[in-house]
Motif scaffolding. Structure first.
Motif, PDB file in Angstrom:
ATOM      1  N   PRO A 138      13.614  27.300 -34.194  1.00 29.52           N
ATOM      2  CA  PRO A 138      12.890  28.350 -34.916  1.00 29.52           C
ATOM      3  C   PRO A 138      11.855  27.806 -35.901  1.00 29.52           C
ATOM      4  N   HIS A 139      11.971  26.506 -36.215  1.00 28.98           N
ATOM      5  CA  HIS A 139      11.049  25.919 -37.191  1.00 28.98           C
ATOM      6  C   HIS A 139       9.717  25.545 -36.548  1.00 28.98           C
ATOM      7  N   CYS A 140       9.796  24.876 -35.394  1.00 36.32           N
ATOM      8  CA  CYS A 140       8.550  24.444 -34.729  1.00 36.32           C
ATOM      9  C   CYS A 140       8.221  25.285 -33.505  1.00 36.32           C
ATOM     10  N   HIS A 141       9.113  26.257 -33.163  1.00 37.35           N
ATOM     11  CA  HIS A 141       8.921  27.137 -32.010  1.00 37.35           C
ATOM     12  C   HIS A 141       8.779  26.353 -30.703  1.00 37.35           C
ATOM     13  N   GLY A 142       9.492  25.234 -30.633  1.00 42.75           N
ATOM     14  CA  GLY A 142       9.503  24.449 -29.409  1.00 42.75           C
ATOM     15  C   GLY A 142       8.366  23.463 -29.281  1.00 42.75           C
ATOM     16  N   ASN A 143       7.465  23.395 -30.282  1.00 40.43           N
ATOM     17  CA  ASN A 143       6.329  22.476 -30.187  1.00 40.43           C
ATOM     18  C   ASN A 143       6.700  21.026 -30.470  1.00 40.43           C
ATOM     19  N   GLN A 144       7.881  20.816 -31.059  1.00 40.65           N
ATOM     20  CA  GLN A 144       8.433  19.493 -31.351  1.00 40.65           C
ATOM     21  C   GLN A 144       7.826  18.825 -32.587  1.00 40.65           C
ATOM     22  N   ALA A 145       6.653  19.254 -32.999  1.00 45.89           N
ATOM     23  CA  ALA A 145       5.993  18.650 -34.159  1.00 45.89           C
ATOM     24  C   ALA A 145       6.268  19.476 -35.410  1.00 45.89           C
ATOM     25  N   GLU A 146       6.265  18.822 -36.533  1.00 43.55           N
ATOM     26  CA  GLU A 146       6.422  19.524 -37.801  1.00 43.55           C
ATOM     27  C   GLU A 146       5.248  20.501 -37.977  1.00 43.55           C
ATOM     28  N   PRO A 147       5.529  21.771 -38.291  1.00 44.71           N
ATOM     29  CA  PRO A 147       4.446  22.739 -38.453  1.00 44.71           C
ATOM     30  C   PRO A 147       3.398  22.266 -39.460  1.00 44.71           C
ATOM     31  N   GLY A 148       2.142  22.450 -39.083  1.00 45.69           N
ATOM     32  CA  GLY A 148       1.046  22.024 -39.950  1.00 45.69           C
ATOM     33  C   GLY A 148       0.519  20.646 -39.623  1.00 45.69           C
TER      34      GLY A 148
END
Length: 376
Positions: free
Chosen positions: A149-159
């Motif tokens: 739920p934090h990165c929505h599956g993108n694997q990278a830290e948001p931002g």
């Protein structure tokens, strides 16, 4: 059904240390060991845990699994004698041969950056006989892998930036040219830099450590339809393990187990029960109370009813699970012979037998002797 990911079986993320894998294995092994856990499915779960640990605890096997997944161990396993132990192709290992042979048939590397569907999950639910007959809604808790739920599956830290992998240009595949006894062959294999993801990021997500998925305990409402039978499956679409690279989630399969009832037995959509009556009720007839799934009802017993006679109560059975009507209740009569008669009661029975002209014990004995002689 797709085989479950070994990391998911042990509940550890990819990249877990040897110590983390060992701790997870010990915890699960204690929980599901057949000598400790006697629940249905525990033994199979224990076997899966052992298989996952056997692969992930071996550095060489783990490396192959990380690169190729379950395909690395199919048909005896690449590099483990899958071709009869022969290794005479110019020094190429079996992993290289796998890529070479796949290229002849238009294949590519075992891993790709295409979306992959999540694994299905199975859960055994035990319900009461009446709950199966009329349906019920229950809430269960299951551990499953979900999109972070934090990165929505993108694997990278948001931002933080996500870039196309410069080594494979976002394809997740690296093309290599190899010299073989068959000539120069171009093969493709998983990009070593992005591990087939087709993208790179500077800072992995702090919530999922760059995996894009996390392990959660999830509460799910399950509607069990009326008329379901023991062993049938309720499938909840999309409630299984999360997919990877944007793939859909798997399904959750609820295997229903129905407890036996003390009075009723099921036969298709019909319900069978045995009701005892006295020999007086059987001889003279009576109106008796009969238990049903919805409470007691009155039923007339005809005069002269014999033990074993079956009466039918229409529409008192079980609802068809597909909605095609409802079964009946079959009431089997059991005439109970009295015991511990008083002298007065015995005398009355003898008078009753005499008035009916029934045979005396000596005559009965003679009759059974005739039967015995007939079978000789």
């Amino acid at each position: 059904m797709a085989k479950q990911d070994y990391y998911d079986i042990l509940g550890v993320p990819r990249g877990a240390s040897e110590d983390e894998i060992k701790k997870a294995y010990r915890r699960l092994a204690r929980k599901y060991h057949p000598d400790v856990n006697h629940e249905p499915g525990a033994e199979e779960k224990f076997k899966e845990i052992n298989e996952a640990y056997r692969i992930l605890s071996d550095p060489e096997q783990k490396a192959k699994y990380d690169q190729f997944g379950h395909a690395a161990f199919e048909n005896g396993g690449m590099g483990q004698g899958g071709f009869g132990g022969f290794d005479g192709f110019g020094g190429f290992g079996f992993d290289d041969l796998g890529d070479i042979f796949s290229s002849f048939f238009g294949g590519t590397s075992r891993a790709s950056n295409r979306p992959q569907r999540g694994s299905d999950l199975r859960y055994e639910m035990t319900i009461e006989f009446e709950e199966a007959a009329f349906g019920i809604e229950k809430t269960i808790e299951i551990p499953r892998t979900e999109i972070c739920p934090h990165c929505h599956g993108n694997q990278a830290e948001p931002g933080t930036p996500i870039k196309t992998c410069p080594d494979c240009n976002g394809t997740g595949q690296q093309r290599l040219v190899q010299q073989t006894p068959f000539g120069q062959i171009q093969t493709s294999r998983t990009c070593s830099r992005c591990q087939g993801q087709g993208k790179t990021f500077e800072k992995p997500c702090t919530e999922c450590q760059g995996q894009g998925r996390v392990r959660k305990m999830r509460r799910i409402n399950v509607k069990i339809p009326a008329g379901i039978d023991d062993g049938q499956i309720v499938r909840l679409s999309g409630q299984g393990e999360a997919g990877t690279r944007g793939g859909p989630a798997g399904d959750l399969q609820i295997i229903v187990r129905v407890k036996p009832h003390k009075i009723f037995k099921r036969q298709g959509n019909n319900v069978i029960c045995e009701v005892p009556i006295t020999f007086v009720q059987a001889a003279l007839g009576d109106e008796i109370e009969v238990p049903t799934l919805e409470g007691s009802v009155k039923m007339k017993v005809a005069e002269g009813t014999q033990s074993g006679k079956i009466f039918r109560l229409r529409g008192k059975g079980i609802q068809d699970v597909r909605g095609y009507g409802r079964g009946d209740q079959l009431v089997q009569i059991k005439v109970v012979t009295p015991t511990k008669l008083t002298s007065r009661q015995k005398e009355l029975l003898r008078q009753f037998a005499s008035e009916r002209g029934e045979s005396h014990p000596e005559e009965s004995k003679s009759f059974f002797e005739k039967v015995k002689d007939a079978f000789k």
